[in-house]
Scaffold this motif. Structure first.
Motif, PDB file in Angstrom:
ATOM      1  N   THR A  52      66.514  90.031  61.655  1.00  0.00           N
ATOM      2  CA  THR A  52      66.245  90.044  60.339  1.00  0.00           C
ATOM      3  C   THR A  52      66.070  88.692  59.614  1.00  0.00           C
ATOM      4  N   THR A  53      65.212  88.822  58.592  1.00  0.00           N
ATOM      5  CA  THR A  53      64.699  87.780  57.888  1.00  0.00           C
ATOM      6  C   THR A  53      66.109  87.308  56.926  1.00  0.00           C
ATOM      7  N   LEU A  54      66.851  88.327  56.675  1.00  0.00           N
ATOM      8  CA  LEU A  54      68.125  88.122  55.812  1.00  0.00           C
ATOM      9  C   LEU A  54      68.909  87.345  56.762  1.00  0.00           C
ATOM     10  N   GLY A  55      69.148  87.821  57.943  1.00  0.00           N
ATOM     11  CA  GLY A  55      69.963  86.830  58.843  1.00  0.00           C
ATOM     12  C   GLY A  55      69.555  85.386  59.192  1.00  0.00           C
ATOM     13  N   ALA A  56      68.348  85.226  59.565  1.00  0.00           N
ATOM     14  CA  ALA A  56      67.804  83.807  59.629  1.00  0.00           C
ATOM     15  C   ALA A  56      68.109  83.195  58.360  1.00  0.00           C
ATOM     16  N   ALA A  57      67.895  83.521  57.038  1.00  0.00           N
ATOM     17  CA  ALA A  57      68.216  82.802  55.906  1.00  0.00           C
ATOM     18  C   ALA A  57      69.804  82.706  55.954  1.00  0.00           C
ATOM     19  N   SER A  58      70.672  83.693  56.150  1.00  0.00           N
ATOM     20  CA  SER A  58      72.009  83.440  55.857  1.00  0.00           C
ATOM     21  C   SER A  58      72.478  82.400  57.196  1.00  0.00           C
ATOM     22  N   GLY A  59      72.060  82.877  58.290  1.00  0.00           N
ATOM     23  CA  GLY A  59      72.404  81.876  59.454  1.00  0.00           C
ATOM     24  C   GLY A  59      72.193  80.330  59.001  1.00  0.00           C
ATOM     25  N   ALA A  60      71.136  80.103  58.453  1.00  0.00           N
ATOM     26  CA  ALA A  60      70.572  78.742  58.235  1.00  0.00           C
ATOM     27  C   ALA A  60      71.734  78.065  57.214  1.00  0.00           C
TER      28      ALA A  60
ATOM     29  N   SER B 122      64.027  91.801  47.373  1.00  0.00           N
ATOM     30  CA  SER B 122      63.095  90.496  47.656  1.00  0.00           C
ATOM     31  C   SER B 122      63.434  89.728  48.625  1.00  0.00           C
ATOM     32  N   LEU B 123      63.294  89.951  50.175  1.00  0.00           N
ATOM     33  CA  LEU B 123      63.357  88.980  50.973  1.00  0.00           C
ATOM     34  C   LEU B 123      62.449  87.794  51.102  1.00  0.00           C
ATOM     35  N   PRO B 124      61.195  88.040  50.653  1.00  0.00           N
ATOM     36  CA  PRO B 124      60.656  86.727  50.415  1.00  0.00           C
ATOM     37  C   PRO B 124      61.117  85.703  49.442  1.00  0.00           C
ATOM     38  N   LEU B 125      61.764  86.157  48.388  1.00  0.00           N
ATOM     39  CA  LEU B 125      62.698  85.454  47.543  1.00  0.00           C
ATOM     40  C   LEU B 125      63.828  84.597  47.960  1.00  0.00           C
ATOM     41  N   VAL B 126      64.403  85.456  48.984  1.00  0.00           N
ATOM     42  CA  VAL B 126      65.527  85.075  49.568  1.00  0.00           C
ATOM     43  C   VAL B 126      65.148  83.817  50.693  1.00  0.00           C
ATOM     44  N   MET B 127      64.190  83.945  51.265  1.00  0.00           N
ATOM     45  CA  MET B 127      63.561  83.120  52.117  1.00  0.00           C
ATOM     46  C   MET B 127      63.133  81.807  51.250  1.00  0.00           C
ATOM     47  N   LEU B 128      62.590  82.029  50.351  1.00  0.00           N
ATOM     48  CA  LEU B 128      62.288  80.628  49.283  1.00  0.00           C
ATOM     49  C   LEU B 128      63.443  79.879  49.066  1.00  0.00           C
ATOM     50  N   GLY B 129      64.577  80.699  48.549  1.00  0.00           N
ATOM     51  CA  GLY B 129      65.633  80.085  48.255  1.00  0.00           C
ATOM     52  C   GLY B 129      66.382  79.403  49.535  1.00  0.00           C
TER      53      GLY B 129
END
Length: 452
Positions: free
Chosen positions: A272-280, A211-218
């Motif tokens: 990727t969205t996962l990359g954006a979240a991880s980079g942040a 769930s990438l939306p859950l990742v972005m929320l977190g």
């Protein structure tokens, strides 16, 4: 908390309602980071491990809170003993603290400082859990947290932030936890996974985030809460240092996210969205130790460097064969090391202290101090965490059975699943029958209502 600073307001040693309210809000923001981390990690695992990942963070809120009140605050911030640990009987059970007693000359009550630091203690072991996804017994994890905060986190917090702690006295700059939180957790994660081994199917089966939306929320909750984590660590804002840290937190996080995405595009061809979240998160980690020592331009440099280094580091697990499930080593250990060492290059000498980095005429002195802090915490946490994991693995066992791991740790450890796919409504669902249409016809398949 920064080294060399023992009071914010020596000329105004009375309680400040503004600083007290500010610190209570910051404490709540830091508390929110642990559920945010749970969502961040929970979205990154497969469906069958979602609840276990959430629970590995949430249980830290329970265990560490009680330990902190009983003896943790005393060990971390009590009267120094040999520069390695603290102890004050008044802090045991928080029973000897007056409600208006101020913290060490600051303008906030001891209770406020204690609860703010509690939230740091809670999230640090929760960070480790991401490296152990899919395979650790919940009881063993709970016991590991208990032992780890007692013999690793509480002493290291004293080294870094406690008056008399040896890294504090050395002059190591760690504004909000690059060593005590992120290097500490990242090194612990590496120590544990080297003991317990890889997940079943590592490097063979797809283990994509469910769930990438859950990742972005977190990630969003972490970013939001991190302002309390960082800006609050000055314990007030009478001189503007906390405001600088707030700005630098935003700036470095943005730079790291963009740098990670740029690296990802060049290396793999996609944003990727996962990359954006991880980079942040990498930027947040790196600016945590350094944000009170650098300018906003320095924060851009810190974030960008950390974003690229962490993006590169997450692939090392495939090269070296250690199974860091959710990249705790790649993001928190590497990001913490980068942010802590970059103080030695980018410290301006004009924010939290007069210590200057190499690029501002300070030579190698501060860089040397930072390196001592980095590698002392890394080595201690790595070794002790591995020893704790080894003892638990040889006694009660750290891992679930292989069959249970394959079938799903949520059902085995918690008797629940994250999602109910049996259908919505009051216990009935439509199912398509398998009967074929009559020869020569194109009739649609028949459906009938059955119990779900």
């Amino acid at each position: 908390m920064p080294p060399g600073i023992t009071t914010l307001a020596a000329d105004a040693p009375t309680l400040s309602a503004a600083n007290t309210g500010f610190m209570l809000i910051c404490s709540a923001l830091v508390m929110l980071m642990t559920p945010g981390l749970a969502f961040f990690y929970g979205g990154m695992v497969r469906v069958k491990s979602t609840l276990n990942m959430l629970m590995m963070s949430f249980i830290s809120l329970g265990i560490v809170t009680i330990l902190w009140v009983l003896y943790g605050f005393s060990l971390a911030f009590g009267t120094d003993i040999g520069s390695v640990i603290g102890w004050s009987s008044d802090y045991v059970g928080l029973s000897g603290i007056g409600i208006t007693q101020l913290w060490d000359g600051y303008t906030i009550p001891v209770y406020v400082f204690a609860v703010f630091q509690l939230m740091f203690a809670v999230i640090t072991p929760a960070l480790i859990s991401g490296a152990l996804a899919d395979r650790v017994k919940f009881t063993s994890w709970a016991l590991f947290i208990t032992l780890w905060v007692t013999v690793v986190y509480f002493p290291v917090a004293h080294w870094v932030w406690g008056a008399g702690g040896w890294l504090f006295e050395l002059g190591v700059i760690d504004f909000a936890g690059g060593t005590a939180v992120h290097i500490n957790a990242g090194a612990a994660a590496l120590g544990v996974i080297l003991v317990i081994g890889k997940r079943v199917g590592f490097k063979k089966d797809p283990m994509r985030p469910h769930s990438l939306p859950l990742v972005m929320l977190g990630a969003g909750l972490l970013w939001f809460g991190w302002f309390g984590f960082n800006a609050g660590s000055w314990l007030g804002n009478d001189d503007g240092v906390g405001a600088v840290m707030f700005v630098n937190t935003q700036v470095a996080t943005a730079a790291a996210m963009l740098a990670w995405l740029g690296y990802e595009k060049l290396r793999h061809g996609s944003f990727t969205t996962l990359g954006a979240a991880s980079g942040a998160v990498a930027g947040l980690v790196a600016i945590t130790p350094s944000g009170g020592a650098v300018s906003p331009l320095g924060a851009i440099a810190v974030g960008a460097i950390a974003g690229v280094l962490c993006a590169m580091a997450v692939g090392l697990k495939y090269k070296f064969g250690y199974d860091d499930s959710l990249d705790v080593v790649g993001v928190h250990l590497v990001g913490g090391v980068a942010g802590s060492l970059l103080v030695g290059f980018f410290a301006t000498g004009g924010v939290q202290s007069d210590a200057k980095g190499l690029f501002y005429g300070g030579g190698l002195d501060q860089l040397g101090k930072q390196a001592v802090g980095v590698f002392a915490v890394l080595a201690y946490s790595l070794v002790v965490s591995a020893v704790l994991a080894f003892i638990l693995d040889r006694t009660i066992g750290m891992r679930v059975d292989e069959d249970d791991e394959i079938s799903g740790i949520d059902q085995v450890e918690h008797a629940e699943t994250a999602y109910d796919f049996s259908g919505a409504g009051g216990g009935a669902a439509l199912r398509t029958t398998a009967s074929a249409p009559a020869p020569g016809t194109t009739a649609a398949p028949q459906t009938k209502k059955v119990d779900a």
